[in-house]
Design a protein around this motif. Sequence first.
Motif, PDB file in Angstrom:
ATOM      1  N   ALA A   1       3.637  -6.924  -1.153  1.00 38.56           N
ATOM      2  CA  ALA A   1       4.659  -5.894  -1.263  1.00 38.56           C
ATOM      3  C   ALA A   1       4.161  -4.713  -2.080  1.00 38.56           C
ATOM      4  N   SER A   2       3.402  -4.968  -3.120  1.00 47.49           N
ATOM      5  CA  SER A   2       2.952  -3.869  -3.970  1.00 47.49           C
ATOM      6  C   SER A   2       1.856  -3.049  -3.305  1.00 47.49           C
ATOM      7  N   SER A   3       0.999  -3.663  -2.522  1.00 45.57           N
ATOM      8  CA  SER A   3      -0.098  -2.921  -1.906  1.00 45.57           C
ATOM      9  C   SER A   3       0.346  -2.137  -0.675  1.00 45.57           C
TER      10      SER A   3
ATOM     11  N   VAL B   1       3.516 -12.895  -1.731  1.00 40.18           N
ATOM     12  CA  VAL B   1       4.580 -11.948  -1.378  1.00 40.18           C
ATOM     13  C   VAL B   1       4.555 -10.746  -2.324  1.00 40.18           C
ATOM     14  N   LEU B   2       4.411 -10.989  -3.610  1.00 40.51           N
ATOM     15  CA  LEU B   2       4.403  -9.894  -4.579  1.00 40.51           C
ATOM     16  C   LEU B   2       3.184  -8.988  -4.408  1.00 40.51           C
ATOM     17  N   VAL B   3       2.035  -9.563  -4.185  1.00 40.34           N
ATOM     18  CA  VAL B   3       0.828  -8.756  -3.998  1.00 40.34           C
ATOM     19  C   VAL B   3       0.932  -7.956  -2.705  1.00 40.34           C
TER      20      VAL B   3
ATOM     21  N   ALA C   1       4.938 -17.054  -3.784  1.00 40.39           N
ATOM     22  CA  ALA C   1       5.505 -15.938  -4.531  1.00 40.39           C
ATOM     23  C   ALA C   1       4.438 -14.904  -4.877  1.00 40.39           C
ATOM     24  N   VAL C   2       3.258 -15.362  -5.268  1.00 41.40           N
ATOM     25  CA  VAL C   2       2.164 -14.452  -5.601  1.00 41.40           C
ATOM     26  C   VAL C   2       1.743 -13.651  -4.369  1.00 41.40           C
TER      27      VAL C   2
END
Length: 56
Positions: free
Chosen positions: A17-19, A13-15, A10-11
């Motif tokens: 997606a944001s970058s 994927v979130l990192v 999850a971490v």
Amino acid sequence: MKKITVFLLAVVVLVGASSSAYAHSGRTDKNGGHNCSAKSIQKGLCKGYHYHNKKR
């Protein structure tokens, strides 16, 4: 072990997606803009000089 794996996934994927939201192929000048590459113009992505992350 399964909870740790899910958390780490999850971490990542979130990192990721944001970058990627701010990615582009050219460097910007002091005004926050740059000229389109010939390849981008051929694809119809942009025309000439344009800005990133600025309202102009």
